[in-house]
Design a protein around this motif. Structure first.
Motif, PDB file in Angstrom:
ATOM      1  N   LYS A  91      68.401  51.054   8.269  1.00  0.00           N
ATOM      2  CA  LYS A  91      68.760  50.991   6.841  1.00  0.00           C
ATOM      3  C   LYS A  91      67.526  51.158   5.963  1.00  0.00           C
ATOM      4  O   LYS A  91      67.552  51.861   4.966  1.00  0.00           O
ATOM      5  CB  LYS A  91      69.407  49.640   6.512  1.00  0.00           C
ATOM      6  CG  LYS A  91      70.855  49.533   6.948  1.00  0.00           C
ATOM      7  CD  LYS A  91      71.397  48.197   6.456  1.00  0.00           C
ATOM      8  CE  LYS A  91      72.777  47.923   6.985  1.00  0.00           C
ATOM      9  NZ  LYS A  91      73.149  46.514   6.829  1.00  0.00           N
ATOM     10  N   GLU A  92      66.471  50.465   6.365  1.00  0.00           N
ATOM     11  CA  GLU A  92      65.276  50.485   5.521  1.00  0.00           C
ATOM     12  C   GLU A  92      64.572  51.837   5.547  1.00  0.00           C
ATOM     13  O   GLU A  92      64.072  52.301   4.530  1.00  0.00           O
ATOM     14  CB  GLU A  92      64.290  49.393   5.974  1.00  0.00           C
ATOM     15  CG  GLU A  92      64.805  47.982   5.762  1.00  0.00           C
ATOM     16  CD  GLU A  92      64.824  47.581   4.287  1.00  0.00           C
ATOM     17  OE1 GLU A  92      64.093  48.199   3.485  1.00  0.00           O
ATOM     18  OE2 GLU A  92      65.578  46.657   3.940  1.00  0.00           O
ATOM     19  N   VAL A  93      64.538  52.451   6.716  1.00  0.00           N
ATOM     20  CA  VAL A  93      63.745  53.678   6.845  1.00  0.00           C
ATOM     21  C   VAL A  93      64.558  54.933   6.526  1.00  0.00           C
ATOM     22  O   VAL A  93      64.058  55.858   5.901  1.00  0.00           O
ATOM     23  CB  VAL A  93      63.115  53.779   8.258  1.00  0.00           C
ATOM     24  CG1 VAL A  93      62.376  55.098   8.446  1.00  0.00           C
ATOM     25  CG2 VAL A  93      62.185  52.603   8.494  1.00  0.00           C
ATOM     26  N   PHE A  94      65.836  54.939   6.949  1.00  0.00           N
ATOM     27  CA  PHE A  94      66.579  56.200   6.864  1.00  0.00           C
ATOM     28  C   PHE A  94      67.668  56.223   5.798  1.00  0.00           C
ATOM     29  O   PHE A  94      68.182  57.290   5.475  1.00  0.00           O
ATOM     30  CB  PHE A  94      67.189  56.556   8.225  1.00  0.00           C
ATOM     31  CG  PHE A  94      66.153  56.789   9.282  1.00  0.00           C
ATOM     32  CD1 PHE A  94      65.390  57.940   9.280  1.00  0.00           C
ATOM     33  CD2 PHE A  94      65.915  55.846  10.264  1.00  0.00           C
ATOM     34  CE1 PHE A  94      64.415  58.160  10.229  1.00  0.00           C
ATOM     35  CE2 PHE A  94      64.944  56.044  11.227  1.00  0.00           C
ATOM     36  CZ  PHE A  94      64.190  57.206  11.214  1.00  0.00           C
ATOM     37  N   LEU A  95      68.057  55.039   5.279  1.00  0.00           N
ATOM     38  CA  LEU A  95      69.120  55.032   4.276  1.00  0.00           C
ATOM     39  C   LEU A  95      68.502  55.263   2.902  1.00  0.00           C
ATOM     40  O   LEU A  95      67.594  54.545   2.505  1.00  0.00           O
ATOM     41  CB  LEU A  95      69.846  53.682   4.316  1.00  0.00           C
ATOM     42  CG  LEU A  95      71.304  53.663   3.912  1.00  0.00           C
ATOM     43  CD1 LEU A  95      72.142  54.566   4.799  1.00  0.00           C
ATOM     44  CD2 LEU A  95      71.844  52.243   3.987  1.00  0.00           C
ATOM     45  N   GLU A  96      68.993  56.282   2.220  1.00  0.00           N
ATOM     46  CA  GLU A  96      68.458  56.608   0.902  1.00  0.00           C
ATOM     47  C   GLU A  96      68.577  55.396  -0.025  1.00  0.00           C
ATOM     48  O   GLU A  96      69.571  54.667   0.035  1.00  0.00           O
ATOM     49  CB  GLU A  96      69.253  57.766   0.293  1.00  0.00           C
ATOM     50  CG  GLU A  96      69.127  59.072   1.046  1.00  0.00           C
ATOM     51  CD  GLU A  96      67.725  59.655   0.972  1.00  0.00           C
ATOM     52  OE1 GLU A  96      67.112  59.593  -0.115  1.00  0.00           O
ATOM     53  OE2 GLU A  96      67.244  60.155   2.000  1.00  0.00           O
ATOM     54  N   THR A  97      67.603  55.211  -0.896  1.00  0.00           N
ATOM     55  CA  THR A  97      67.603  54.081  -1.829  1.00  0.00           C
ATOM     56  C   THR A  97      68.920  54.005  -2.589  1.00  0.00           C
ATOM     57  O   THR A  97      69.469  52.933  -2.800  1.00  0.00           O
ATOM     58  CB  THR A  97      66.445  54.245  -2.841  1.00  0.00           C
ATOM     59  OG1 THR A  97      65.343  54.762  -2.127  1.00  0.00           O
ATOM     60  CG2 THR A  97      66.091  52.942  -3.501  1.00  0.00           C
ATOM     61  N   LYS A  98      69.446  55.174  -2.988  1.00  0.00           N
ATOM     62  CA  LYS A  98      70.693  55.244  -3.755  1.00  0.00           C
ATOM     63  C   LYS A  98      71.823  54.539  -2.989  1.00  0.00           C
ATOM     64  O   LYS A  98      72.543  53.718  -3.526  1.00  0.00           O
ATOM     65  CB  LYS A  98      71.033  56.725  -3.956  1.00  0.00           C
ATOM     66  CG  LYS A  98      72.052  56.996  -5.020  1.00  0.00           C
ATOM     67  CD  LYS A  98      72.057  58.479  -5.427  1.00  0.00           C
ATOM     68  CE  LYS A  98      72.019  59.385  -4.255  1.00  0.00           C
ATOM     69  NZ  LYS A  98      72.688  60.402  -3.890  1.00  0.00           N
ATOM     70  N   LEU A  99      71.946  54.852  -1.697  1.00  0.00           N
ATOM     71  CA  LEU A  99      72.997  54.247  -0.874  1.00  0.00           C
ATOM     72  C   LEU A  99      72.728  52.768  -0.643  1.00  0.00           C
ATOM     73  O   LEU A  99      73.620  51.938  -0.687  1.00  0.00           O
ATOM     74  CB  LEU A  99      73.059  54.949   0.488  1.00  0.00           C
ATOM     75  CG  LEU A  99      73.843  56.249   0.548  1.00  0.00           C
ATOM     76  CD1 LEU A  99      73.654  56.916   1.896  1.00  0.00           C
ATOM     77  CD2 LEU A  99      75.326  55.944   0.334  1.00  0.00           C
ATOM     78  N   ARG A 100      71.449  52.444  -0.377  1.00  0.00           N
ATOM     79  CA  ARG A 100      71.075  51.069  -0.067  1.00  0.00           C
ATOM     80  C   ARG A 100      71.422  50.136  -1.222  1.00  0.00           C
ATOM     81  O   ARG A 100      71.755  48.987  -1.044  1.00  0.00           O
ATOM     82  CB  ARG A 100      69.576  51.007   0.225  1.00  0.00           C
ATOM     83  CG  ARG A 100      69.251  50.058   1.342  1.00  0.00           C
ATOM     84  CD  ARG A 100      67.770  49.997   1.585  1.00  0.00           C
ATOM     85  NE  ARG A 100      67.184  51.291   1.871  1.00  0.00           N
ATOM     86  CZ  ARG A 100      65.973  51.656   1.469  1.00  0.00           C
ATOM     87  NH1 ARG A 100      65.247  50.847   0.745  1.00  0.00           N
ATOM     88  NH2 ARG A 100      65.498  52.832   1.782  1.00  0.00           N
ATOM     89  N   LYS A 101      71.341  50.706  -2.457  1.00  0.00           N
ATOM     90  CA  LYS A 101      71.603  49.884  -3.635  1.00  0.00           C
ATOM     91  C   LYS A 101      73.077  49.607  -3.833  1.00  0.00           C
ATOM     92  O   LYS A 101      73.453  48.716  -4.583  1.00  0.00           O
ATOM     93  CB  LYS A 101      71.010  50.567  -4.879  1.00  0.00           C
ATOM     94  CG  LYS A 101      69.518  50.314  -4.952  1.00  0.00           C
ATOM     95  CD  LYS A 101      68.977  50.591  -6.327  1.00  0.00           C
ATOM     96  CE  LYS A 101      67.510  50.206  -6.407  1.00  0.00           C
ATOM     97  NZ  LYS A 101      66.748  51.199  -7.147  1.00  0.00           N
ATOM     98  N   ASP A 102      73.954  50.378  -3.166  1.00  0.00           N
ATOM     99  CA  ASP A 102      75.390  50.172  -3.312  1.00  0.00           C
ATOM    100  C   ASP A 102      75.805  49.019  -2.395  1.00  0.00           C
ATOM    101  O   ASP A 102      76.421  49.196  -1.348  1.00  0.00           O
ATOM    102  CB  ASP A 102      76.157  51.449  -2.975  1.00  0.00           C
ATOM    103  CG  ASP A 102      77.612  51.367  -3.441  1.00  0.00           C
ATOM    104  OD1 ASP A 102      78.093  50.239  -3.657  1.00  0.00           O
ATOM    105  OD2 ASP A 102      78.242  52.420  -3.565  1.00  0.00           O
ATOM    106  N   GLU A 103      75.430  47.791  -2.826  1.00  0.00           N
ATOM    107  CA  GLU A 103      75.615  46.592  -2.002  1.00  0.00           C
ATOM    108  C   GLU A 103      77.081  46.397  -1.600  1.00  0.00           C
ATOM    109  O   GLU A 103      77.381  46.030  -0.484  1.00  0.00           O
ATOM    110  CB  GLU A 103      75.167  45.343  -2.778  1.00  0.00           C
ATOM    111  CG  GLU A 103      73.690  45.302  -3.105  1.00  0.00           C
ATOM    112  CD  GLU A 103      72.864  44.896  -1.910  1.00  0.00           C
ATOM    113  OE1 GLU A 103      73.458  44.452  -0.915  1.00  0.00           O
ATOM    114  OE2 GLU A 103      71.632  45.035  -1.970  1.00  0.00           O
ATOM    115  N   GLN A 104      77.995  46.669  -2.583  1.00  0.00           N
ATOM    116  CA  GLN A 104      79.402  46.392  -2.297  1.00  0.00           C
ATOM    117  C   GLN A 104      79.914  47.274  -1.168  1.00  0.00           C
ATOM    118  O   GLN A 104      80.569  46.809  -0.244  1.00  0.00           O
ATOM    119  CB  GLN A 104      80.243  46.586  -3.549  1.00  0.00           C
ATOM    120  CG  GLN A 104      81.512  45.761  -3.453  1.00  0.00           C
ATOM    121  CD  GLN A 104      82.542  46.181  -4.479  1.00  0.00           C
ATOM    122  OE1 GLN A 104      82.212  46.815  -5.468  1.00  0.00           O
ATOM    123  NE2 GLN A 104      83.786  45.836  -4.245  1.00  0.00           N
TER     124      GLN A 104
END
Ligand SMILES: CCCCCC/C=C\CCCCCCCC(=O)SCCNC(=O)CCNC(=O)[C@H](O)C(C)(C)COP(=O)(O)OP(=O)(O)OC[C@H]1O[C@@H](n2cnc3c(N)ncnc32)[C@H](O)[C@@H]1OP(=O)(O)O
Length: 241
Positions: A91-104
């Motif tokens: 998640k930290e390395v490969f998930l784009e920040t945009k997606l990571r921010k979509d907590e829900q």
């Protein structure tokens, strides 16, 4: 080397890197820091028997838990420190920040194969033999996985093959993704029967891991499917999107 060790070693290397001169990318540093933080999430281990397991699945589970006693086989829990560390790192390395921010959206996300109520979808347990670079998965495919009446859907068979092959590849190579999966469907699999999926690493060439699998009845008399797959080790310096 086991991926848990590999991931922790890599994380340690990243955290120590500034002393070596070159600073690793920020995403990798954040992931490494998180790995050693005290955050803990409690999950249910779905690879342990529940009341929906039939006698065949319980029998194979018991037989292989016995084989684990001398250390030649290892039971792979559905949640454990190894997989959570890999997921966190991914998640930290490969998930784009945009997606990571979509907590829900992320909080609702479930591993596809573990997203059904007990007994309705995939009930399975995996065991790994490090020396043989082999993983076996015992799977009871429930009624929501139907394709032809009374039999499993081919897509559900592909899913559990991919899941077992992925674990085999992840253990051998770290963070990988399937890029190719070829399946020969030889006999239909009756719903709610237990099959054994046997996966092994055939070859590793650089970032490529070649895995082969077969799916049989637990008495091994019926060969339901066989498959070959190719996994690629992800490059932390390349974006996935
Ligand atoms: C996933 C880790 C999480 C771990 C969590 C653990 C917990 C639980 C386990 C659950 C596991 C579930 C996972 C189930 C598996 C999946 O469903 S993965 C999802 C489906 N797959 C994908 O979406 C992958 C899509 N593909 C890609 O994104 C990219 O191809 C890649 C990022 C994988 C690789 O791209 P890149 O890094 O740019 O590599 P390339 O330079 O393109 O390729 C490298 C070499 O490989 C060769 N190659 C690539 N694809 C193929 C192919 N289809 N067939 C043959 N060869 C291929 C390519 O030619 C390069 O070769 P050379 O180096 O030129 O020789």
């Amino acid at each position: 080397m086991f991926p848990a060790c590999a991931v922790r070693l890599r994380a340690l290397h990243i955290l120590r890197a500034p002393r070596g001169g070159v600073l690793p990318p920020a995403g990798e540093r954040r992931a490494a820091q998180k790995l050693f933080s005290s955050e803990k999430v409690i999950h249910k281990d779905r690879s342990l028997p529940n009341s929906s397991w039939n006698s065949d699945l319980k029998l194979m589970f018991d037989q292989f838990m016995k084989k684990c006693e001398d250390g030649s086989w290892e039971h792979l829990p559905s949640y454990g420190s190894r997989s959570s560390q890999i997921v966190q790192y991914f998640k930290e390395v490969f998930l784009e920040t945009k997606l990571r921010k979509d907590e829900q959206m992320l909080s609702q996300a479930r591993l596809f194969t573990r997203s059904y109520e007990d007994g309705l979808g995939f009930e399975y347990v995996m065991f790994h033999n490090e020396q043989e670079k082999r993983t076996v998965c015992f799977c009871q495919g429930g009624p929501y996985l139907q394709g032809p009446p009374g039999f499993l859907h081919g897509g559900s068979i592909a899913t559990i093959i991919d899941e077992t092959a992925s674990m085999t590849a992840i253990i051998a190579g770290g963070i990988v993704m399937t890029v190719n999966l070829n399946i020969n469907y030889k006999r239909p699999i009756p719903l709610c029967s237990v099959v054994v999926i046997n996966c092994q690493v055939d070859k590793i060439e650089g970032r490529k891991l070649f895995i082969s699998c077969d799916v049989r009845s637990i008495d091994e008399k019926t060969l339901y499917s066989d498959a070959t797959s190719l996994f690629i080790k992800l490059d932390p310096n390349k974006s996935l999107t």
